[in-house]
Design a protein around this motif. Structure first.
Motif, PDB file in Angstrom:
ATOM      1  N   LEU A 106       0.901  -1.355   0.074  1.00 16.74           N
ATOM      2  CA  LEU A 106       0.107   0.071   0.050  1.00 16.74           C
ATOM      3  C   LEU A 106       0.856   1.320  -0.093  1.00 16.74           C
ATOM      4  N   PHE A 107       0.295   2.372  -0.503  1.00 17.32           N
ATOM      5  CA  PHE A 107       0.899   3.700  -0.692  1.00 17.32           C
ATOM      6  C   PHE A 107       0.178   4.462   0.108  1.00 17.32           C
ATOM      7  N   VAL A 108       0.710   5.270   1.017  1.00 14.77           N
ATOM      8  CA  VAL A 108       0.116   6.314   1.943  1.00 14.77           C
ATOM      9  C   VAL A 108       0.275   7.780   1.418  1.00 14.77           C
ATOM     10  N   GLY A 109      -0.266   8.319   0.764  1.00  7.22           N
ATOM     11  CA  GLY A 109       0.068   9.782   0.251  1.00  7.22           C
ATOM     12  C   GLY A 109      -0.447   9.970  -1.086  1.00  7.22           C
ATOM     13  N   PRO A 114      -1.951   6.488 -10.960  1.00  4.18           N
ATOM     14  CA  PRO A 114      -3.359   6.225 -10.336  1.00  4.18           C
ATOM     15  C   PRO A 114      -3.601   4.669 -10.285  1.00  4.18           C
ATOM     16  N   ASN A 115      -2.881   3.939 -10.933  1.00  2.00           N
ATOM     17  CA  ASN A 115      -3.231   2.281 -10.640  1.00  2.00           C
ATOM     18  C   ASN A 115      -2.300   1.784  -9.560  1.00  2.00           C
ATOM     19  N   ILE A 116      -1.656   2.631  -8.450  1.00  2.00           N
ATOM     20  CA  ILE A 116      -1.221   2.118  -7.368  1.00  2.00           C
ATOM     21  C   ILE A 116      -2.055   2.139  -6.336  1.00  2.00           C
ATOM     22  N   PRO A 117      -2.319   1.003  -5.518  1.00  2.00           N
ATOM     23  CA  PRO A 117      -3.080   0.997  -4.143  1.00  2.00           C
ATOM     24  C   PRO A 117      -2.774   1.978  -3.412  1.00  2.00           C
ATOM     25  N   ALA A 118      -3.720   2.876  -2.963  1.00  2.99           N
ATOM     26  CA  ALA A 118      -3.204   4.262  -2.202  1.00  2.99           C
ATOM     27  C   ALA A 118      -4.414   4.572  -1.103  1.00  2.99           C
TER      28      ALA A 118
END
Length: 488
Positions: A106-109, A114-118
């Motif tokens: 997961l990416f927080v920020g 767009p296609n990165i789970p965040a």
């Protein structure tokens, strides 16, 4: 886990149980208690769970300094996952390169595509989850910091230490219950490490979010700060406030100012010792990889001027020449460390390999040891300038330039020269509104350096040369000037 250690997943609960109303973090004069931070990080942990975060997963955190950052990091530990900290300001190619290395769950920020789970900054959905405690768990690695290094190629340094700590064991002189000022960006290892170790011992963190010299002094007095870490750039900016301003601040509560992360000019350190007293000014030198470190008090520094101290317990240090032979006392060579646990016991890289000589590992710095075992830094190995056969260390030249009262900061690099092989080129950022000529600056510097060390070319810039942690990427500055040669 020993009987005295507490899992970082339960650390906030531990302190909330003992002192629920004590402020854990103060941001913009708004306190968040240990009880509140524990509850909010429980909510955020459950939100991360809905995105599939599990034990041993990497979670990339690209948030600015603030309460949300602290909530997120503790939430990651509460799931047994590993926080991978990056700057939210990274250019897209560098961010992409880091994500390719780490492959986080997961990416927080704000993700680079767009296609990165965040979960984006300011996500409020966490408030709908339960504040109840989660089961205790110990992440296998308490942090994974990122670094561009001097080459600009990203690497990730995965700390070997599991996510647990003794809540009574202060880091670098911190004491349980201290009030600690954080003036630095949390995506850099030094502030991240120091601040979270402070929270582990029940300290109150006064979070600046962004450094400002006068405000730092005001916050230290207003909140009775006991401990702070700074980089020399911050020290320089505070000193430039001038005697009329500094005379208003005695900082009576301050027990330790520990500077680190970049070389400190001797004149600047002496100025701080004269102001605060030698017993309150300390210096730490070490690696994010935790392969070795040194520390020195201001009092000890006065009798070993320019030293960064002796190697700390649990580590060994050597100075080796290009052939891997140990250098005699006083001779400059490359610094090598060895931790007590041996090679690979403190970290592993993602996206890079270590430079080793047998069981010894090089952080990339040049230096020397005196007869008493005190370490003296010269510069980064890759930044050394060889001009006319003489070794010139950029940090020494920068220190001389930055002693001028009209200079904000500088960067010294080596550029190709037909006669000398390389010439010393200085890039100087004057203080805003200051009229500084090349002739004036060169006359000033010529009184402090040997002739062969003087810059042979100089340029002024209004752009900042160092990042928020006081670091400069000389390789990038050199590459830019090689791509667009400067008219002489």
């Amino acid at each position: 886990m020993s009987n005295t250690d507490v899992a970082l997943s339960s650390m906030l609960t531990h302190h909330a149980r003992n002192a629920p109303s004590r402020a854990a973090v103060i941001v913009e004069n708004v306190p968040v208690t240990y009880n509140e931070l524990d509850a909010r990080s429980n909510q955020r942990a459950r939100m991360l769970m809905t995105h599939g975060v599990e034990y041993g997963d990497f979670v990339t955190v690209a948030l600015p300094n603030g309460v949300e950052f602290y909530e997120t990091v503790f939430a990651i530990w509460k799931l047994g996952a590993i926080p991978n900290i990056v700057s939210a300001k990274l250019a897209r190619p560098e961010m992409e390169a880091i994500l390719e290395i780490v492959r986080p769950k997961l990416f927080v920020g704000t993700p680079p595509r767009p296609n990165i789970p965040a979960i984006r900054e300011g996500e409020s959905a966490a408030q709908s989850y339960s504040v109840e405690s989660l089961s205790e768990i110990v992440s296998p690695h308490w942090k994974a910091m990122t670094s561009g290094g001097s080459t600009g190629r990203p690497k990730v340094i995965v700390d070997a230490m599991p996510a647990r700590w003794n809540p009574n064991e202060g880091f670098l002189g911190q004491r349980p219950g201290d009030v600690i000022l954080n003036p630095g960006p949390l995506y850099h290892n030094a502030p991240f490490h120091c601040v979270h170790m402070g929270l582990c011992i029940g300290a109150t963190i006064v979070e600046m979010r962004k450094f400002d010299a006068l405000r730092a002094l005001q916050l230290m007095e207003a909140h009775n700060v006991n401990w702070v870490t700074m980089v020399p750039t911050m020290m320089h900016r505070i000193w430039h406030l001038g005697p009329d301003v500094l005379s208003n601040f005695s900082l009576p509560s301050l027990r330790m100012m520990v500077h680190m992360a970049a070389p400190c000019a001797p004149w600047l350190k002496q100025a701080w010792i004269d102001w605060l007293g030698s017993e309150r000014v300390w210096e730490y030198y070490g690696t994010t990889e935790a392969t070795g470190s040194t520390m020195i008090s201001g009092t000890d520094w006065l009798s070993h001027r320019g030293s960064v101290g002796r190697v700390r317990e649990g580590y060994e240090v050597r100075i080796l020449d290009a052939e891997g032979q140990e250098c005699p006392a006083g001779e400059v060579g490359e610094i090598y460390f060895r931790p007590q646990g041996g090679v690979g016991s403190t970290y592993h890289y993602l996206g890079s390999t270590a430079r080793r000589c047998g069981e010894w590992e090089a952080p990339g710095d040049l230096g020397s040891l005196d007869e008493e075992g005190y370490l003296y830094l010269s510069d980064r190995r890759n930044d050394l300038i060889i001009s006319g056969g003489a070794n010139i260390y950029p940090a020494e030249v920068e220190a001389a330039i930055e002693a001028h009262p009209s200079v904000r900061t500088s960067a010294v690099i080596g550029l190709p020269d037909e006669d000398w092989g390389a010439r010393v080129h200085a890039i100087v950022q004057p203080l805003e509104g200051e009229a500084l000529s090349e002739a004036e600056l060169m006359e000033f510097v010529s009184g402090q350096l040997a002739r062969f060390k003087l810059p042979k070319s100089l340029e002024f810039t209004s752009e900042s040369l160092r990042d928020e942690a006081g670091k400069v990427r000389r390789a990038a500055l050199r590459d830019a000037r090689l791509a667009s040669p400067i008219d002489e």
